[in-house]
Design a protein around this motif. Structure first.
Motif, PDB file in Angstrom:
ATOM      1  N   ASP A   1    -152.390  23.643 -23.716  1.00 13.97           N
ATOM      2  CA  ASP A   1    -152.101  23.445 -25.142  1.00 13.97           C
ATOM      3  C   ASP A   1    -152.924  24.394 -26.011  1.00 13.97           C
ATOM      4  OD1 ASP A   1    -150.319  21.464 -24.509  1.00 13.97           O
ATOM      5  OD2 ASP A   1    -151.681  19.800 -24.965  1.00 13.97           O
ATOM      6  N   GLU A   2    -154.174  24.589 -25.633  1.00 14.40           N
ATOM      7  CA  GLU A   2    -155.020  25.503 -26.402  1.00 14.40           C
ATOM      8  C   GLU A   2    -154.515  26.936 -26.289  1.00 14.40           C
ATOM      9  OE1 GLU A   2    -157.646  27.189 -28.834  1.00 14.40           O
ATOM     10  OE2 GLU A   2    -157.291  25.027 -28.598  1.00 14.40           O
ATOM     11  N   LEU A   3    -154.057  27.333 -25.111  1.00 16.06           N
ATOM     12  CA  LEU A   3    -153.509  28.676 -24.942  1.00 16.06           C
ATOM     13  C   LEU A   3    -152.251  28.856 -25.793  1.00 16.06           C
ATOM     14  CD1 LEU A   3    -153.640  31.402 -23.429  1.00 16.06           C
ATOM     15  CD2 LEU A   3    -152.195  30.348 -21.648  1.00 16.06           C
ATOM     16  N   VAL A   4    -151.377  27.858 -25.811  1.00 10.23           N
ATOM     17  CA  VAL A   4    -150.182  27.935 -26.661  1.00 10.23           C
ATOM     18  C   VAL A   4    -150.585  28.100 -28.127  1.00 10.23           C
ATOM     19  CG1 VAL A   4    -148.181  26.645 -27.504  1.00 10.23           C
ATOM     20  CG2 VAL A   4    -148.720  26.646 -25.060  1.00 10.23           C
ATOM     21  N   ARG A   5    -151.592  27.375 -28.569  1.00 15.39           N
ATOM     22  CA  ARG A   5    -152.041  27.497 -29.967  1.00 15.39           C
ATOM     23  C   ARG A   5    -152.604  28.877 -30.247  1.00 15.39           C
ATOM     24  NH1 ARG A   5    -153.496  21.955 -29.162  1.00 15.39           N
ATOM     25  NH2 ARG A   5    -155.578  22.543 -28.412  1.00 15.39           N
ATOM     26  N   ARG A   6    -153.275  29.462 -29.270  1.00 20.43           N
ATOM     27  CA  ARG A   6    -153.804  30.810 -29.473  1.00 20.43           C
ATOM     28  C   ARG A   6    -152.683  31.806 -29.741  1.00 20.43           C
ATOM     29  NH1 ARG A   6    -156.942  32.052 -24.280  1.00 20.43           N
ATOM     30  NH2 ARG A   6    -156.243  34.155 -24.873  1.00 20.43           N
ATOM     31  N   TYR A   7    -151.570  31.633 -29.087  1.00 21.64           N
ATOM     32  CA  TYR A   7    -150.446  32.560 -29.237  1.00 21.64           C
ATOM     33  C   TYR A   7    -149.541  32.210 -30.414  1.00 21.64           C
ATOM     34  CZ  TYR A   7    -151.044  35.430 -25.055  1.00 21.64           C
ATOM     35  OH  TYR A   7    -151.514  36.352 -24.127  1.00 21.64           O
ATOM     36  N   LEU A   8    -149.332  30.926 -30.659  1.00 23.21           N
ATOM     37  CA  LEU A   8    -148.318  30.516 -31.636  1.00 23.21           C
ATOM     38  C   LEU A   8    -148.889  29.885 -32.897  1.00 23.21           C
ATOM     39  CD1 LEU A   8    -145.604  28.992 -29.266  1.00 23.21           C
ATOM     40  CD2 LEU A   8    -145.790  31.338 -30.138  1.00 23.21           C
ATOM     41  N   GLY A   9    -150.203  29.714 -32.946  1.00 27.43           N
ATOM     42  CA  GLY A   9    -150.809  29.137 -34.138  1.00 27.43           C
ATOM     43  C   GLY A   9    -151.117  27.662 -33.965  1.00 27.43           C
ATOM     44  N   PRO A  10    -151.921  27.104 -34.867  1.00 33.56           N
ATOM     45  CA  PRO A  10    -152.423  25.743 -34.693  1.00 33.56           C
ATOM     46  C   PRO A  10    -151.411  24.643 -34.998  1.00 33.56           C
ATOM     47  CG  PRO A  10    -153.227  26.664 -36.748  1.00 33.56           C
ATOM     48  CD  PRO A  10    -152.500  27.778 -36.043  1.00 33.56           C
ATOM     49  N   VAL A  11    -150.330  24.984 -35.690  1.00 31.15           N
ATOM     50  CA  VAL A  11    -149.344  23.971 -36.072  1.00 31.15           C
ATOM     51  C   VAL A  11    -148.169  24.041 -35.102  1.00 31.15           C
ATOM     52  CG1 VAL A  11    -147.862  23.094 -37.914  1.00 31.15           C
ATOM     53  CG2 VAL A  11    -150.046  24.180 -38.479  1.00 31.15           C
ATOM     54  N   ARG A  12    -147.731  22.872 -34.640  1.00 33.05           N
ATOM     55  CA  ARG A  12    -146.666  22.807 -33.637  1.00 33.05           C
ATOM     56  C   ARG A  12    -145.403  23.492 -34.135  1.00 33.05           C
ATOM     57  NH1 ARG A  12    -144.347  17.419 -30.520  1.00 33.05           N
ATOM     58  NH2 ARG A  12    -142.343  18.312 -29.923  1.00 33.05           N
ATOM     59  N   ARG A  13    -144.852  24.366 -33.302  1.00 33.40           N
ATOM     60  CA  ARG A  13    -143.630  25.087 -33.632  1.00 33.40           C
ATOM     61  C   ARG A  13    -142.406  24.250 -33.278  1.00 33.40           C
ATOM     62  NH1 ARG A  13    -144.216  30.691 -33.865  1.00 33.40           N
ATOM     63  NH2 ARG A  13    -142.001  30.674 -34.416  1.00 33.40           N
ATOM     64  N   ALA A  14    -141.334  24.477 -34.031  1.00 33.00           N
ATOM     65  CA  ALA A  14    -140.054  23.832 -33.747  1.00 33.00           C
ATOM     66  C   ALA A  14    -138.969  24.728 -34.303  1.00 33.00           C
ATOM     67  CB  ALA A  14    -139.971  22.449 -34.372  1.00 33.00           C
ATOM     68  N   ALA A  15    -138.306  25.495 -33.414  1.00 34.24           N
ATOM     69  CA  ALA A  15    -137.300  26.475 -33.832  1.00 34.24           C
ATOM     70  C   ALA A  15    -137.942  27.452 -34.814  1.00 34.24           C
ATOM     71  CB  ALA A  15    -136.084  25.782 -34.401  1.00 34.24           C
ATOM     72  N   ARG A  16    -137.311  27.654 -35.972  1.00 29.87           N
ATOM     73  CA  ARG A  16    -137.867  28.605 -36.946  1.00 29.87           C
ATOM     74  C   ARG A  16    -138.880  27.958 -37.872  1.00 29.87           C
ATOM     75  NH1 ARG A  16    -132.162  29.926 -36.884  1.00 29.87           N
ATOM     76  NH2 ARG A  16    -131.821  31.912 -35.801  1.00 29.87           N
ATOM     77  N   GLY A  17    -139.121  26.674 -37.701  1.00 33.54           N
ATOM     78  CA  GLY A  17    -140.048  25.953 -38.560  1.00 33.54           C
ATOM     79  C   GLY A  17    -141.248  25.438 -37.792  1.00 33.54           C
TER      80      GLY A  17
END
Length: 284
Positions: A170-186
């Motif tokens: 989960d921390e690795l995903v946040r490093r790449y995609l940012g701290p807020v959970r992604r969902a499609a384009r939002g």
């Protein structure tokens, strides 16, 4: 729409994830189909509609208990995978897969004995969909909400390999995609909504009857399984990484290699929580 303030559905939500589902997602508890057959008194007749069917995981496991199953999902990849799965299972003749959003029901699909939602309801305009689906159910029909049991602790004590390092992933995903959970384009700052009981009661359903199907079976997972699981999730779908997808996967595999030099992980199968809601006021 009650889903999430400031978020709107778009058709990239699960884009590219379908091919990873069967390998990456943990299965439902082994006796789920038998328990549903008993609770719902299934006898091989009737029609099932699985709303937000994904690659057909639940619908295919129940197909032998119905005369016909219909799965609906807005993602083309999911519908294609469901069709392949039905052919492999030898049930293509009794399965139909329709690419539409749940909000577009009833779509001339007819009436049904049972409607299932397997970890999909939270993505929908729930009040609209609940009311529509109730109108599609035959008298005495049931809506079944299926999910992993979120409250259990699944220790790997006594199993041969380390646990999957979910927190580090989960921390690795946040490093790449940012701290807020992604969902499609939002993004989903508050996550997805709960409170299904209030929604279904407003729609006129009775119940629910709650059943927990025990899991706990020991599972062995490879790094490929874990990578597939990550790419099967809406919040870490492959397309979200753009040109950094390969770099992310390389970092993910490095993390997994450090966590288990034997390239194996142990996990316990989740229990499955089922809520059965009646179309009518008669006791379930």
């Amino acid at each position: 729409m009650d889903v999430m303030d400031g978020w709107e559905w778009d058709d990239t939500l699960f884009s590219g994830t379908a091919a990873y589902y069967r390998r990456g997602r943990l299965p439902y508890a082994p006796r789920l189909a038998d328990v549903l057959a008993e609770v719902l008194r299934l006898d091989g007749r009737g029609r099932l509609i699985d709303v937000g069917c994904g690659p057909g995981t639940l619908a295919l496991s129940l197909a032998h208990m119905f005369h016909e199953v219909v799965g609906v999902d807005p993602d083309r990849g999911m519908i294609d995978e469901a069709g392949r799965g039905a052919a492999e299972a030898g049930v293509a003749g009794k399965a139909r897969w329709v690419r539409i959003r749940a909000e577009d029901l009833p779509a001339d699909l007819g009436s049904f004995t049972v409607a299932t939602f397997a970890q999909s309801f939270h993505w929908m305009d729930r009040d609209l969909v609940a009311a529509t689906v109730r109108g599609m159910l035959r008298p005495g029909g049931a809506l079944v909400h299926v999910s992993d049991l979120k409250t259990e602790i699944r220790s790997v004590d006594g199993l041969p390999y380390p646990a999957v390092p979910y927190a580090a992933i989960d921390e690795l995903v946040r490093r790449y995609l940012g701290p807020v959970r992604r969902a499609a384009r939002g993004v989903l700052p508050q996550g997805t909504p709960g409170g299904e009981a209030a929604v279904l009661a407003r729609a006129g359903f009775s119940g629910p009857r709650r059943v927990v199907v025990p899991g706990g079976q020991a599972l062995e997972r490879t790094p490929d399984d874990v990578v597939a699981g990550v790419f099967s999730m809406s919040f870490s779908a492959p397309h979200l990484f753009g040109t950094r997808r390969d770099a992310f996967e390389a970092d993910l595999r490095g993390l997994l290699g450090a966590a288990s030099p034997a390239d194996r992980f142990s996990e316990r199968q989740p229990s499955t929580e089922v809520f059965v809601w009646g179309r009518d006021s008669a006791p379930l």
